[in-house]
Design a protein around this motif. Structure first.
Motif, PDB file in Angstrom:
ATOM      1  N   UNK A 281      53.822  43.490  43.047  1.00 21.58           N
ATOM      2  CA  UNK A 281      52.859  43.647  41.926  1.00 21.58           C
ATOM      3  C   UNK A 281      53.456  43.405  40.478  1.00 21.58           C
ATOM      4  N   UNK A 282      54.417  43.548  40.231  1.00 22.52           N
ATOM      5  CA  UNK A 282      55.101  43.060  38.846  1.00 22.52           C
ATOM      6  C   UNK A 282      55.243  41.509  38.749  1.00 22.52           C
ATOM      7  N   UNK A 283      55.283  40.850  39.684  1.00 23.46           N
ATOM      8  CA  UNK A 283      55.339  39.408  40.051  1.00 23.46           C
ATOM      9  C   UNK A 283      54.135  38.762  39.646  1.00 23.46           C
ATOM     10  N   UNK A 284      53.154  39.527  40.448  1.00 17.01           N
ATOM     11  CA  UNK A 284      51.732  39.079  40.449  1.00 17.01           C
ATOM     12  C   UNK A 284      51.088  39.000  39.058  1.00 17.01           C
ATOM     13  N   UNK A 285      51.715  40.051  38.306  1.00 19.56           N
ATOM     14  CA  UNK A 285      51.166  40.354  36.884  1.00 19.56           C
ATOM     15  C   UNK A 285      51.428  39.052  36.153  1.00 19.56           C
ATOM     16  N   UNK A 286      52.806  38.751  36.297  1.00 23.85           N
ATOM     17  CA  UNK A 286      53.324  37.290  35.565  1.00 23.85           C
ATOM     18  C   UNK A 286      52.330  36.227  35.834  1.00 23.85           C
ATOM     19  N   UNK A 287      51.637  36.097  36.996  1.00 23.64           N
ATOM     20  CA  UNK A 287      50.837  34.923  37.435  1.00 23.64           C
ATOM     21  C   UNK A 287      49.198  35.212  36.943  1.00 23.64           C
ATOM     22  N   UNK A 288      49.104  36.342  36.572  1.00 25.62           N
ATOM     23  CA  UNK A 288      47.843  36.697  36.090  1.00 25.62           C
ATOM     24  C   UNK A 288      46.968  37.158  37.077  1.00 25.62           C
ATOM     25  N   UNK A 289      47.569  37.430  38.307  1.00 28.64           N
ATOM     26  CA  UNK A 289      46.846  37.956  39.238  1.00 28.64           C
ATOM     27  C   UNK A 289      46.371  39.452  39.332  1.00 28.64           C
ATOM     28  N   UNK A 290      45.014  39.667  39.215  1.00 26.00           N
ATOM     29  CA  UNK A 290      44.509  41.043  39.095  1.00 26.00           C
ATOM     30  C   UNK A 290      44.990  42.160  40.302  1.00 26.00           C
ATOM     31  N   UNK A 291      44.746  43.492  40.152  1.00 28.69           N
ATOM     32  CA  UNK A 291      45.070  44.246  41.145  1.00 28.69           C
ATOM     33  C   UNK A 291      44.132  44.291  42.142  1.00 28.69           C
ATOM     34  N   UNK A 292      42.896  43.810  41.915  1.00 21.74           N
ATOM     35  CA  UNK A 292      41.974  43.616  43.213  1.00 21.74           C
ATOM     36  C   UNK A 292      42.105  42.359  43.973  1.00 21.74           C
TER      37      UNK A 292
ATOM     38  N   UNK B 283      39.565  31.753  43.146  1.00 24.51           N
ATOM     39  CA  UNK B 283      39.712  31.027  42.214  1.00 24.51           C
ATOM     40  C   UNK B 283      40.972  30.148  42.292  1.00 24.51           C
ATOM     41  N   UNK B 284      41.250  29.189  41.231  1.00 21.11           N
ATOM     42  CA  UNK B 284      42.409  28.416  41.017  1.00 21.11           C
ATOM     43  C   UNK B 284      42.982  28.248  39.826  1.00 21.11           C
ATOM     44  N   UNK B 285      44.448  28.608  40.056  1.00 20.93           N
ATOM     45  CA  UNK B 285      45.242  28.466  38.617  1.00 20.93           C
ATOM     46  C   UNK B 285      46.258  27.254  38.871  1.00 20.93           C
ATOM     47  N   UNK B 286      45.848  26.210  38.235  1.00 22.63           N
ATOM     48  CA  UNK B 286      46.821  24.981  37.938  1.00 22.63           C
ATOM     49  C   UNK B 286      48.158  25.069  37.487  1.00 22.63           C
TER      50      UNK B 286
ATOM     51  N   UNK C 192      46.103  29.283  44.696  1.00 21.92           N
ATOM     52  CA  UNK C 192      44.819  29.861  45.192  1.00 21.92           C
ATOM     53  C   UNK C 192      44.568  31.048  45.220  1.00 21.92           C
ATOM     54  N   UNK C 193      43.884  31.878  44.596  1.00 18.94           N
ATOM     55  CA  UNK C 193      43.764  33.209  44.576  1.00 18.94           C
ATOM     56  C   UNK C 193      42.386  33.749  45.126  1.00 18.94           C
ATOM     57  N   UNK C 194      42.744  34.746  46.127  1.00 21.30           N
ATOM     58  CA  UNK C 194      41.591  35.391  46.709  1.00 21.30           C
ATOM     59  C   UNK C 194      41.051  36.505  45.981  1.00 21.30           C
ATOM     60  N   UNK C 195      39.337  36.287  45.898  1.00 21.42           N
ATOM     61  CA  UNK C 195      39.007  37.281  44.873  1.00 21.42           C
ATOM     62  C   UNK C 195      38.142  38.023  45.662  1.00 21.42           C
ATOM     63  N   UNK C 196      38.273  38.274  46.844  1.00 22.95           N
ATOM     64  CA  UNK C 196      37.250  39.098  47.899  1.00 22.95           C
ATOM     65  C   UNK C 196      37.300  40.510  47.434  1.00 22.95           C
ATOM     66  N   UNK C 197      35.990  40.734  47.595  1.00 28.26           N
ATOM     67  CA  UNK C 197      35.720  42.315  47.257  1.00 28.26           C
ATOM     68  C   UNK C 197      34.360  43.112  48.306  1.00 28.26           C
TER      69      UNK C 197
END
Length: 202
Positions: free
Chosen positions: A159-170, A67-70, A112-117
């Motif tokens: 992990x704390x920085x990723x949370x600021x960007x709204x990147x989920x744990x998965x 997914x994308x975050x502009x 660009x966020x990888x949402x692979x599962x």
């Protein structure tokens, strides 16, 4: 620039044709230093076109595992402040703050966020698809006359920085694609010796 209208589902697409211009771009494309990118950058319509082109990427199973975050300049300036405070809190080296200049310089950044599962297709293939999206973004930006830089830094993994960007744990960061106009010419860099990396089988 206007992209051609999307083809109907199942409609035949044009066959590949010789494109010396595209070959030239592929042969000379070079990432720009992120901190050397400035305005002008892509406008809202161009960003939509960039994302449209980026999404035309190999994707085993049609899972769209990304997914994308502009990120505009205001948002990135705020994030840089918060990341700087986080770096101090974590007692990170001074370089951790210095690299934030890469995050704030360009007019536009696409995260660009990888949402692979786990599922019907290997996670590795899904992650490769996200990487292909990043490369498509770089090529599309080049074709629009912009320079770009695909980077990650410490905040892509903290992990704390990723949370600021709204990147989920998965999720994972595939890359920050910074797009704008280079303030200095790109210089050629070392390229691989293909003969040492290539095996040709009969």
């Amino acid at each position: 620039m206007t992209l051609p209208p999307p083809a109907d589902l199942g409609a035949p697409l044009p066959a590949p044709s010789l494109s010396p211009e595209l070959l030239h771009r592929l042969a000379t494309r070079r990432s720009a230093p992120a901190q050397a990118l400035t305005a002008p950058g892509p406008d809202a319509n161009q960003i939509t076109d960039l994302l449209t082109l980026a999404a035309r990427t190999p994707d085993h199973g049609k899972l769209f595992p990304w997914r994308f975050v502009v990120l505009g300049p205001v948002t990135r300036a705020d994030l840089a402040e918060r990341l700087a405070a986080l770096a101090v809190q974590k007692s990170l080296p001074a370089k951790a703050t210095a690299v934030l200049a890469k995050l704030t310089a360009a007019p536009v950044t696409v995260l660009v966020i990888s949402t692979a599962s786990p599922g019907s297709k290997p996670v590795w293939e899904q992650e490769l698809s996200a990487g292909a999206v990043c490369m498509n973004l770089e090529h599309a930006a080049n074709a629009m006359g912009f320079s770009s830089s695909w980077i990650t830094d410490w905040y892509s993994y903290d992990p704390d920085a990723l949370a600021l960007f709204g990147v989920r744990e998965t999720e994972k960061v595939a890359g920050f694609i910074h797009i704008g106009t280079a303030t200095e010419p790109a210089l050629e860099r070392v390229r691989p010796d293909l003969s040492a990396l290539t095996t040709t089988l009969p």
